[in-house]
Write an enzyme that holds these catalytic residues in place. Sequence first.
Site, short mmCIF file in Angstrom:
data_model
loop_
_atom_site.label_atom_id
_atom_site.label_comp_id
_atom_site.label_asym_id
_atom_site.label_seq_id
_atom_site.Cartn_x
_atom_site.Cartn_y
_atom_site.Cartn_z
CB VAL A 69 1.79 1.72 -7.16
CG1 VAL A 69 0.97 1.12 -8.29
CG2 VAL A 69 3.05 2.36 -7.71
N GLY A 70 -0.15 1.42 -4.69
CA GLY A 70 -1.32 0.82 -4.04
C GLY A 70 -2.35 1.87 -3.66
N GLY A 71 -1.87 2.98 -3.10
CA GLY A 71 -2.78 4.07 -2.76
C GLY A 71 -3.48 4.62 -3.99
N GLY A 93 12.12 14.01 -3.16
CA GLY A 93 11.41 12.74 -3.24
C GLY A 93 11.45 12.10 -4.62
CE LYS A 103 11.29 0.69 -14.54
NZ LYS A 103 11.54 2.13 -14.26
CE LYS A 161 10.81 -1.03 -10.78
NZ LYS A 161 9.92 0.09 -10.60
CG LEU A 197 -1.98 -1.17 1.19
CD1 LEU A 197 -2.78 -1.21 2.49
CD2 LEU A 197 -2.92 -1.05 0.00
N GLY A 198 1.85 1.27 -0.88
CA GLY A 198 2.66 2.48 -1.07
C GLY A 198 1.97 3.42 -2.04
#
Lengths: 429, 429
Positions: free
Chosen positions: A16-18, A188, A206, A106, A13-14
């Site tokens: 991307v999850g958020g 960031g 990738k 990845k 839930l970082g």
Amino acid sequence: MSKTEWRVGVAGLGTVGGGLLNFLSDRAGFAPAGGKAVVTGVSARSRSRPRPFDISNLPWFDDPVELAKSPDIDIFVELIGGSDGPAKAAVEAALNVGKPVVTANKALIAEHGAELAALAESKGVPLLFEAAVMGGTPAVKMLREAMVGDDVKSVAGILNGTCNYILSEMDSSGRSFADVLSEAQRLGYAEADPTMDVGGFDAAHKISILAALAFGCAPNYAAAEIEGIDQVALLDIQLAKDLGYKIKLIASANRSDEGVLVRVHPTLVAQSHPLAQAGGALNALFIEGTRIGRIFIQGPGAGSGPTAAAVAADIADVMTAANRPVFQAPATSLTPFTPVDPARNLSRAYLRFLVKDEPGVIAAVSETLAEAGVSIESFLQKPVENAEGVPIVLTTHAVAESVLTAAIDRIANLSVVLERPRLLRIARI
Amino acid sequence: MSKTEWRVGVAGLGTVGGGLLNFLSDRAGFAPAGGKAVVTGVSARSRSRPRPFDISNLPWFDDPVELAKSPDIDIFVELIGGSDGPAKAAVEAALNVGKPVVTANKALIAEHGAELAALAESKGVPLLFEAAVMGGTPAVKMLREAMVGDDVKSVAGILNGTCNYILSEMDSSGRSFADVLSEAQRLGYAEADPTMDVGGFDAAHKISILAALAFGCAPNYAAAEIEGIDQVALLDIQLAKDLGYKIKLIASANRSDEGVLVRVHPTLVAQSHPLAQAGGALNALFIEGTRIGRIFIQGPGAGSGPTAAAVAADIADVMTAANRPVFQAPATSLTPFTPVDPARNLSRAYLRFLVKDEPGVIAAVSETLAEAGVSIESFLQKPVENAEGVPIVLTTHAVAESVLTAAIDRIANLSVVLERPRLLRIARI
């Protein structure tokens, strides 16, 4: 297809999850292929950690493997990250019980893609990873689906937004790598430990995935030749500019009769080339096919919104029940990956020497190159303030890397040369 | 999915049909999702016409409708062209008997897409048309599949290679539209009757399809505002260049709270913009989504190889048995298309006047614009040899088209103005 609801479990839930939870709650009717996606379980390292989105109403799982196996989910979304550990365990658990998996990981796909594809195909469920490469820019779908009617010869591009941001900032502001990196960390844009990005490893993951999709082989991260941007000097960016180039971290995969060459390295790209013009944190990719010719795609390579959109598109793909191999060809019939020795690869090169300011230096360097069989294309000497020595720069015609390396070794030993010459490749794209 | 062979019927044996037959015979094992594609029937206007590929071993059908309905095919490929007539009849016949359809026919989909989608979905079979837009460059798949996790706000780009070739040649060689068009016709880059291309109608078909995919509405070709390149003067290309722009035929679709605006017109694009740099016969497209941001895609928009590759990719998609709506949302629930009155649209504009060479002219023109409420951004007057009058050019700030048109009407009536002012829009992209 008659499913009216798809129950989605989200592990990790970082950002991307958020982004995904936000998307699925904003678009409560997200039903791209008839059935509606509903989150019925989440898992992360800490339940109580403050988050900018609400998970209090969602069933919580301490263990992502339990979530992956839960009878209360139809699709498992893995956003934990890392090539091994809980991410791999959870993905395997979901596939083993026949649940479709969507992941943005990845490292996992680049390092274990072939075995996971075999597992997914043996269970007859999809394993999708659009968000693993170029974020919201659909490079994976393009190669896996749109290029099947062609034979892809090469893919090459900018796959790491952090490196592109750092190189673009060095170029525009004239600051050093270290300066720009610390700023990027404060803002960031770069991780506290930036190694994966600036060391080229993220881009190598990738491009290993794209090579597998492009050429119908198993991903082979171990065979990738990797050089990051941490040794790119501001001086080289400035000298490259004088020669008409920008320095970009280019990840490329080329197929020839000899095999496949997968590489990541800082590369000189002509200023007029679209890859040179992809500034900031953009990602950009050229795909060259025998029939289609060259396709170029560019877009944001990271970020919560774009990456979550890619995950959502994969969830939609699961809903269509498409039966398609994970890597263009069924896992059981993937072409063996035959690595090409990079030493045999031909490149044009940029060489920068720091030499003593005395007569005969240029003659000594150029004679050594000629003896080694390296042919000079252009030559540049510029006065540089406060320099310990005088930098001279030249570009070569295409030459085998082994020949080039041997020549550099000999030049490094000349008494007039003050440090080991700096080698950068010039893009063929 | 357990199918081991997919029998393909191909109607229309022009360059794309030939490219597809060549591809399927070169790649005899083309089995991207397990089953192998085999051509089991062909149809065209003339069986005996000389062709650069052999059809003597393929079952022949005089009537494409009979081929479409034949029990000996599993997939019907329509490459006949034209919005009505045999193409439409054959596609309907195939769908009616529950056969998947792959087509490259933009006119058919742009003008009858919604009804055909409803028919296909009622029969539970796919109707795919990747090759209808941008040839081998997968714009259709991107919008239909990769962007479902986003809300697309706009798509804009260069969708007609012939127009792009003509404009690029006018720009680089300084020749007139008529000169370059006849050369393009001699070289086979333009049709004997070039109206569909140079009139903007082909681009309008394509952008109507992309708008439907992007916004989840039915294609509405009738609502497209269309202006071709046949009135683009070399003088405007040269003056635009002096102002820092290139003239491109831009097809765009924008969604706002008011509805959807679909337009094709020659447009000034800043020279540094990727669309300005897409030269020759390239196609290029920007897609802007709320979450993903801006994605750019560029590639060949036509030609036997690329277009046949797109058809082959669609055939592969059929094989996956994916159950997906034809236009992102099921045909029964497509959002109504609410056209926006172009007169209310705000654009920056380029205006070129031919005026008498006498004092007070610029004052008269600029006063009239000011009275009409049009604000001038930049101004250019250049001496032009052998001109009947003096061309003056200006660019405006964003202004409603209705205001602009009213201003042009008033200026056209000034005694110092020798011909109706020329209006071109400046890209917002």
